[in-house]
Write a protein that holds these residues in place. Structure first.
Motif, PDB file in Angstrom:
ATOM      1  N   GLY A 133     -59.492  -8.025 -51.969  1.00  0.00           N
ATOM      2  CA  GLY A 133     -58.851  -9.365 -52.669  1.00  0.00           C
ATOM      3  C   GLY A 133     -57.512  -9.384 -52.807  1.00  0.00           C
ATOM      4  O   GLY A 133     -56.995 -10.498 -53.068  1.00  0.00           O
ATOM      5  N   HIS A 134     -56.536  -8.275 -52.581  1.00  0.00           N
ATOM      6  CA  HIS A 134     -55.100  -8.487 -52.805  1.00  0.00           C
ATOM      7  C   HIS A 134     -54.700  -8.869 -51.386  1.00  0.00           C
ATOM      8  O   HIS A 134     -54.314  -8.213 -50.535  1.00  0.00           O
ATOM      9  CB  HIS A 134     -54.565  -7.076 -53.154  1.00  0.00           C
ATOM     10  CG  HIS A 134     -55.182  -6.612 -54.695  1.00  0.00           C
ATOM     11  ND1 HIS A 134     -54.308  -7.151 -55.740  1.00  0.00           N
ATOM     12  CD2 HIS A 134     -55.905  -5.835 -54.961  1.00  0.00           C
ATOM     13  CE1 HIS A 134     -54.804  -6.602 -56.705  1.00  0.00           C
ATOM     14  NE2 HIS A 134     -55.856  -6.074 -56.297  1.00  0.00           N
ATOM     15  N   VAL A 135     -54.457 -10.163 -51.314  1.00  0.00           N
ATOM     16  CA  VAL A 135     -54.076 -10.592 -50.053  1.00  0.00           C
ATOM     17  C   VAL A 135     -52.896 -11.738 -50.293  1.00  0.00           C
ATOM     18  O   VAL A 135     -52.999 -12.718 -51.390  1.00  0.00           O
ATOM     19  CB  VAL A 135     -55.006 -11.414 -49.177  1.00  0.00           C
ATOM     20  CG1 VAL A 135     -54.742 -12.153 -48.012  1.00  0.00           C
ATOM     21  CG2 VAL A 135     -56.215 -10.499 -48.708  1.00  0.00           C
ATOM     22  N   LEU A 136     -51.844 -11.707 -49.807  1.00  0.00           N
ATOM     23  CA  LEU A 136     -50.421 -12.568 -50.047  1.00  0.00           C
ATOM     24  C   LEU A 136     -50.780 -13.873 -49.191  1.00  0.00           C
ATOM     25  O   LEU A 136     -51.357 -13.984 -48.185  1.00  0.00           O
ATOM     26  CB  LEU A 136     -49.519 -11.898 -49.469  1.00  0.00           C
ATOM     27  CG  LEU A 136     -48.683 -10.625 -50.137  1.00  0.00           C
ATOM     28  CD1 LEU A 136     -47.743  -9.804 -49.483  1.00  0.00           C
ATOM     29  CD2 LEU A 136     -48.736 -10.861 -51.563  1.00  0.00           C
ATOM     30  N   PRO A 137     -50.297 -14.886 -49.833  1.00  0.00           N
ATOM     31  CA  PRO A 137     -50.542 -16.253 -49.162  1.00  0.00           C
ATOM     32  C   PRO A 137     -49.352 -16.321 -48.139  1.00  0.00           C
ATOM     33  O   PRO A 137     -49.461 -17.210 -47.218  1.00  0.00           O
ATOM     34  CB  PRO A 137     -50.215 -17.299 -50.378  1.00  0.00           C
ATOM     35  CG  PRO A 137     -49.477 -16.587 -51.057  1.00  0.00           C
ATOM     36  CD  PRO A 137     -49.894 -14.912 -51.168  1.00  0.00           C
ATOM     37  N   ARG A 138     -48.108 -15.628 -48.245  1.00  0.00           N
ATOM     38  CA  ARG A 138     -46.999 -15.559 -47.085  1.00  0.00           C
ATOM     39  C   ARG A 138     -46.951 -14.292 -46.785  1.00  0.00           C
ATOM     40  O   ARG A 138     -46.979 -13.273 -47.537  1.00  0.00           O
ATOM     41  CB  ARG A 138     -45.862 -16.147 -47.745  1.00  0.00           C
ATOM     42  CG  ARG A 138     -46.043 -17.664 -47.811  1.00  0.00           C
ATOM     43  CD  ARG A 138     -44.718 -18.397 -48.128  1.00  0.00           C
ATOM     44  NE  ARG A 138     -43.751 -17.785 -47.112  1.00  0.00           N
ATOM     45  CZ  ARG A 138     -42.533 -18.063 -47.208  1.00  0.00           C
ATOM     46  NH1 ARG A 138     -42.113 -19.081 -48.305  1.00  0.00           N
ATOM     47  NH2 ARG A 138     -41.564 -17.807 -46.419  1.00  0.00           N
ATOM     48  N   PHE A 139     -46.616 -14.044 -45.438  1.00  0.00           N
ATOM     49  CA  PHE A 139     -46.554 -12.488 -44.931  1.00  0.00           C
ATOM     50  C   PHE A 139     -45.190 -12.230 -45.708  1.00  0.00           C
ATOM     51  O   PHE A 139     -44.200 -12.772 -46.176  1.00  0.00           O
ATOM     52  CB  PHE A 139     -45.926 -12.581 -43.570  1.00  0.00           C
ATOM     53  CG  PHE A 139     -47.111 -13.085 -42.519  1.00  0.00           C
ATOM     54  CD1 PHE A 139     -48.413 -12.927 -42.892  1.00  0.00           C
ATOM     55  CD2 PHE A 139     -46.816 -13.350 -41.281  1.00  0.00           C
ATOM     56  CE1 PHE A 139     -49.435 -13.010 -42.178  1.00  0.00           C
ATOM     57  CE2 PHE A 139     -48.075 -13.467 -40.236  1.00  0.00           C
ATOM     58  CZ  PHE A 139     -49.182 -13.542 -40.853  1.00  0.00           C
ATOM     59  N   TRP A 140     -45.342 -10.711 -46.086  1.00  0.00           N
ATOM     60  CA  TRP A 140     -44.043  -9.865 -46.421  1.00  0.00           C
ATOM     61  C   TRP A 140     -43.703  -8.879 -45.790  1.00  0.00           C
ATOM     62  O   TRP A 140     -44.552  -7.954 -45.229  1.00  0.00           O
ATOM     63  CB  TRP A 140     -44.576  -9.385 -48.021  1.00  0.00           C
ATOM     64  CG  TRP A 140     -43.451  -8.689 -48.682  1.00  0.00           C
ATOM     65  CD1 TRP A 140     -42.213  -8.971 -48.833  1.00  0.00           C
ATOM     66  CD2 TRP A 140     -43.589  -7.258 -49.309  1.00  0.00           C
ATOM     67  NE1 TRP A 140     -41.462  -8.211 -49.649  1.00  0.00           N
ATOM     68  CE2 TRP A 140     -42.204  -7.186 -49.820  1.00  0.00           C
ATOM     69  CE3 TRP A 140     -44.778  -6.516 -49.593  1.00  0.00           C
ATOM     70  CZ2 TRP A 140     -41.999  -5.876 -50.557  1.00  0.00           C
ATOM     71  CZ3 TRP A 140     -44.268  -5.450 -50.174  1.00  0.00           C
ATOM     72  CH2 TRP A 140     -42.994  -4.943 -50.780  1.00  0.00           C
ATOM     73  N   PHE A 141     -42.345  -8.855 -45.397  1.00  0.00           N
ATOM     74  CA  PHE A 141     -41.598  -7.714 -44.437  1.00  0.00           C
ATOM     75  C   PHE A 141     -40.977  -7.091 -45.537  1.00  0.00           C
ATOM     76  O   PHE A 141     -39.586  -7.406 -45.630  1.00  0.00           O
ATOM     77  CB  PHE A 141     -41.062  -8.536 -43.400  1.00  0.00           C
ATOM     78  CG  PHE A 141     -41.830  -8.986 -42.302  1.00  0.00           C
ATOM     79  CD1 PHE A 141     -42.292  -8.212 -41.255  1.00  0.00           C
ATOM     80  CD2 PHE A 141     -42.198 -10.313 -42.506  1.00  0.00           C
ATOM     81  CE1 PHE A 141     -42.942  -8.960 -40.108  1.00  0.00           C
ATOM     82  CE2 PHE A 141     -43.078 -11.103 -41.483  1.00  0.00           C
ATOM     83  CZ  PHE A 141     -43.331 -10.402 -40.326  1.00  0.00           C
ATOM     84  N   ARG A 198     -53.968  -7.068 -42.798  1.00  0.00           N
ATOM     85  CA  ARG A 198     -54.847  -8.059 -43.330  1.00  0.00           C
ATOM     86  C   ARG A 198     -54.591  -8.604 -44.639  1.00  0.00           C
ATOM     87  O   ARG A 198     -55.037  -9.552 -45.240  1.00  0.00           O
ATOM     88  CB  ARG A 198     -56.263  -7.314 -43.476  1.00  0.00           C
ATOM     89  CG  ARG A 198     -56.612  -6.385 -44.340  1.00  0.00           C
ATOM     90  CD  ARG A 198     -58.284  -5.770 -43.989  1.00  0.00           C
ATOM     91  NE  ARG A 198     -58.670  -4.955 -45.133  1.00  0.00           N
ATOM     92  CZ  ARG A 198     -59.375  -5.565 -46.242  1.00  0.00           C
ATOM     93  NH1 ARG A 198     -59.357  -6.683 -46.219  1.00  0.00           N
ATOM     94  NH2 ARG A 198     -59.683  -4.842 -47.253  1.00  0.00           N
ATOM     95  N   ARG A 199     -53.692  -7.950 -45.359  1.00  0.00           N
ATOM     96  CA  ARG A 199     -52.992  -8.390 -46.770  1.00  0.00           C
ATOM     97  C   ARG A 199     -51.842  -9.056 -46.510  1.00  0.00           C
ATOM     98  O   ARG A 199     -51.242  -9.668 -47.636  1.00  0.00           O
ATOM     99  CB  ARG A 199     -52.926  -7.213 -47.502  1.00  0.00           C
ATOM    100  CG  ARG A 199     -54.182  -6.793 -47.997  1.00  0.00           C
ATOM    101  CD  ARG A 199     -53.964  -5.376 -49.017  1.00  0.00           C
ATOM    102  NE  ARG A 199     -55.093  -4.769 -49.544  1.00  0.00           N
ATOM    103  CZ  ARG A 199     -56.322  -4.176 -48.860  1.00  0.00           C
ATOM    104  NH1 ARG A 199     -55.948  -3.894 -47.394  1.00  0.00           N
ATOM    105  NH2 ARG A 199     -57.290  -3.779 -49.238  1.00  0.00           N
ATOM    106  N   GLY A 200     -51.142  -9.237 -45.367  1.00  0.00           N
ATOM    107  CA  GLY A 200     -50.263 -10.075 -45.193  1.00  0.00           C
ATOM    108  C   GLY A 200     -48.892  -9.012 -45.413  1.00  0.00           C
ATOM    109  O   GLY A 200     -47.765  -9.723 -45.637  1.00  0.00           O
ATOM    110  N   VAL A 201     -48.915  -7.896 -45.517  1.00  0.00           N
ATOM    111  CA  VAL A 201     -47.793  -6.907 -45.660  1.00  0.00           C
ATOM    112  C   VAL A 201     -47.594  -6.002 -44.380  1.00  0.00           C
ATOM    113  O   VAL A 201     -48.439  -5.417 -43.641  1.00  0.00           O
ATOM    114  CB  VAL A 201     -48.132  -5.736 -46.739  1.00  0.00           C
ATOM    115  CG1 VAL A 201     -47.132  -4.917 -46.894  1.00  0.00           C
ATOM    116  CG2 VAL A 201     -48.749  -6.680 -48.176  1.00  0.00           C
ATOM    117  N   PHE A 202     -46.463  -6.554 -43.840  1.00  0.00           N
ATOM    118  CA  PHE A 202     -45.865  -5.857 -42.525  1.00  0.00           C
ATOM    119  C   PHE A 202     -44.739  -5.006 -42.907  1.00  0.00           C
ATOM    120  O   PHE A 202     -43.752  -5.123 -42.908  1.00  0.00           O
ATOM    121  CB  PHE A 202     -45.578  -6.952 -41.722  1.00  0.00           C
ATOM    122  CG  PHE A 202     -46.677  -7.926 -41.024  1.00  0.00           C
ATOM    123  CD1 PHE A 202     -47.258  -7.557 -39.894  1.00  0.00           C
ATOM    124  CD2 PHE A 202     -46.907  -9.071 -42.071  1.00  0.00           C
ATOM    125  CE1 PHE A 202     -48.295  -8.424 -39.594  1.00  0.00           C
ATOM    126  CE2 PHE A 202     -48.201  -9.580 -41.435  1.00  0.00           C
ATOM    127  CZ  PHE A 202     -48.841  -9.310 -40.374  1.00  0.00           C
TER     128      PHE A 202
END
Length: 130
Positions: free
Chosen positions: A88-96, A117-121
């Motif tokens: 459930g810890h998913v970001l609304p926008r990608f984070w680099f 899958r959480r938007g953390v790159f």
């Protein structure tokens, strides 16, 4: 005189979260690297226990998602599912986290699934300590 020293034990993820909460960005990455180094030397059953407890929110959703991804990623390396709290810890926008053009491309191509899958790159090479 008694010896009051405590025996060594690796830090738990919840402790890492506490240290991250009170640190600046550069120090946060050093803490992550140290956590990963300690984690790598533990037995699989101990490693799983280090990830079990849900850390309280950092105050930055990017870091909350990173820690959830880290817990899942490290558990998967031992052939286990991530702890239930990490869902459930998913970001609304990608984070680099490493935001240079080269680092973004590397992370976009090589981010482990638990982070992607959480938007953390973050590139897998950034986590190679573990």
């Amino acid at each position: 005189m008694t010896d009051a020293r405590q025996p060594y034990r690796a830090a738990r993820l919840v402790e890492l979260a506490s240290w991250i909460r009170s640190s600046d960005e550069d120090e946060r990455w050093r803490l992550v690297a140290e956590f990963l180094e300690e984690f790598r030397h533990e037995e699989p059953v101990t490693r799983l226990a280090l990830l079990r407890e849900e850390p309280p929110p950092i105050g930055d959703p990017n870091w909350d998602a990173f820690l959830a991804g880290l817990a899942e990623h490290l558990a998967a390396k031992d052939g286990r599912a991530g702890p239930p709290w990490s869902e459930g810890h998913v970001l609304p926008r990608f984070w680099f986290p490493f935001n240079t053009p080269a680092a973004r491309v590397d992370a976009f191509v090589h981010a482990p699934a638990a982070f992607r899958r959480r938007g953390v790159f973050v590139a897998a090479s950034e986590l190679d300590v573990a």
